[in-house]
Design an enzyme around this catalytic site. Structure first.
Site, PDB file in Angstrom:
ATOM      1  N   THR A  83      -0.422  -5.704   4.450  1.00 28.87           N
ATOM      2  CA  THR A  83      -1.293  -6.772   3.954  1.00 28.87           C
ATOM      3  C   THR A  83      -2.541  -6.153   3.335  1.00 28.87           C
ATOM      4  OG1 THR A  83      -0.516  -8.381   5.577  1.00 28.87           O
ATOM      5  CG2 THR A  83      -2.685  -8.768   4.616  1.00 28.87           C
ATOM      6  N   HIS A 134      -3.357 -15.007   1.529  1.00 24.23           N
ATOM      7  CA  HIS A 134      -3.625 -15.038   2.969  1.00 24.23           C
ATOM      8  C   HIS A 134      -3.811 -16.476   3.461  1.00 24.23           C
ATOM      9  CE1 HIS A 134      -4.536 -11.746   5.989  1.00 24.23           C
ATOM     10  NE2 HIS A 134      -4.561 -12.831   6.731  1.00 24.23           N
ATOM     11  N   LYS A 166       1.852  -7.068   0.610  1.00 30.76           N
ATOM     12  CA  LYS A 166       1.615  -8.501   0.769  1.00 30.76           C
ATOM     13  C   LYS A 166       0.177  -8.836   0.383  1.00 30.76           C
ATOM     14  CE  LYS A 166       1.846 -12.132   4.367  1.00 30.76           C
ATOM     15  NZ  LYS A 166       0.430 -12.533   4.408  1.00 30.76           N
ATOM     16  N   GLN A 205       4.361  -5.767  10.231  1.00 30.45           N
ATOM     17  CA  GLN A 205       3.232  -5.881   9.295  1.00 30.45           C
ATOM     18  C   GLN A 205       2.010  -5.169   9.844  1.00 30.45           C
ATOM     19  OE1 GLN A 205       0.386  -7.808  10.240  1.00 30.45           O
ATOM     20  NE2 GLN A 205      -0.780  -7.530   8.346  1.00 30.45           N
TER      21      GLN A 205
END
Length: 377
Positions: free
Chosen positions: A156, A272, A248, A128
């Site tokens: 993210t 988150h 994400k 990630q």
């Protein structure tokens, strides 16, 4: 571990084992923690239809996520600095537990252990990252993920404005933390954690060490987060990354559509964990809209609020392909390292298996809105 029955029990155990600032770093969220609570509470509001007189003697929980076989519909979510929960090697412990269990592990770029260290210890993992101002650093991460054999890159997109969690402010935590007597006192009551921390790997963003123009301090790394990112940047990332790409932090039908058009293979419905925007809608409440926006062009995952096997089944009933486990695995990690993560996964698998059978299913992939209870109006 024998008397641990639920993820809530593991949370209590982690609270007993971790210094208060470390536990609250994991357990807390932004501002008044409205979103943190909603992520869990909105799952609890969903009810199953219990079905009977069905042959459910043989049941399957296995599936695939992004082409990867999984023992159940879940992967470990990326979490920053989780190595510090277990002597600097928390990411390695969790990755080993995930590998033994048979689900993917996602390493966050802000981990204590490097991508290369975790790969060496547990084999290829998902990686990630966030979009960074230094695109050369982004390219470097992509090249390292390729070299490590990572099959999936998770981007993210929810962390473009950063703030300190409210609980951290109450603990008097700054960046870096101050070594004041009152702050140190919060740690001395947890001597085993302190012993592991002193003996283990120093807590730092080691994925960034030696790869930035300046020293990889916490403020410097967080300062790399790019708040100017657009879908054009996603398209560029897609062009340089040959593997599967997950976006994400998609919480909206229109953003889900744009993610697919930008080349994503999957999106993860995530706020988150409530760590930044408080009072945003819960992940499970946003899931149906995101599924509609994806419209079958990719897979939909859910990350946030999952604390049980029942939650996984509810998410799948509403269109998710699987879930990412964040705090649920961190509580196990803080409680007992690799054994604690394994315990968390065993608990969730057991709950999921029971729930599959008692909703009349023989395969978790059969989950649909039909297994959910809808009161008559």
């Amino acid at each position: 571990m024998d008397k641990i029955a639920t993820i809530a029990d593991l949370r209590d155990e982690a609270r007993r084992k971790l210094p208060a600032p470390i536990f609250d770093f994991v357990d807390g969220a932004a501002f008044s923690e409205v979103t943190l609570r909603a992520n869990v509470q909105d799952f609890e509001k969903i009810r199953f239809r219990q079905r009977v007189v069905k042959d459910v003697s043989v049941r399957s929980l296995s599936t695939t996520i992004l082409g990867q076989p999984c023992a159940m519909p879940a992967a470990i979510s990326p979490t920053g600095l989780s190595g510090m929960l277990w002597g600097g090697d928390g990411e390695i412990a969790a990755a080993r537990a995930a590998k033994e269990f048979g689900i993917p592990f996602t390493l966050g770029m802000m981990s204590v252990s490097t991508l290369e260290e975790v790969t060496k210890a547990a084999g290829p993992v998902w990686f990630q990252m966030c979009m960074l101002k230094d695109r050369g650093l982004v390219q470097d991460f992509v090249d390292r993920a390729k070299a490590a054999g990572s099959p999936v890159l998770v981007l993210t997109v929810t962390w473009v404005v950063s703030g300190l969690q409210s609980r951290m402010t109450r603990h008097g935590v700054d960046l870096p933390p101050p070594l004041t007597p009152s702050f140190i006192a919060k740690f001395v009551t947890r001597p085993m954690w302190v012993w592991r921390a002193l003996k283990g790997k120093p807590v730092a963003f080691h994925n960034f060490t030696g790869r930035m123009k300046e020293e990889a301090t916490i403020p410097a790394v967080i300062g790399q987060l790019d708040s100017s990112v657009t879908w054009k940047d996603i398209e560029w990332l897609r062009s340089i990354w040959p593997g599967k790409l997950v976006i994400k932090g998609v919480c909206d039908r229109e953003d889900a559509r744009l993610a697919m058009e930008s080349g994503a293979d999957a999106v993860s419905v995530s706020n988150h964990g409530g760590n930044h925007l408080d009072s945003s809608a819960s992940t499970i409440s946003m899931l149906p809209d995101v599924v509609e926006g994806v419209d079958g062009r990719g897979e939909v995952l859910l990350d946030g609020g999952v604390r049980s096997g029942q939650d996984i089944l509810k998410a799948m009933a509403l269109g998710a392909k699987g879930v990412l486990l964040g705090r649920a695995h961190l509580y196990g990690l803080g409680a007992a390292g690799q054994k604690g993560v394994a315990k968390a996964l065993d608990i969730i698998r057991y709950e999921l298996d029971v729930s599959v059978g008692l909703t009349g299913l023989t395969d978790v992939n059969q989950a649909s809105p039909e297994i959910l209870f809808k009161p008559r109006s």
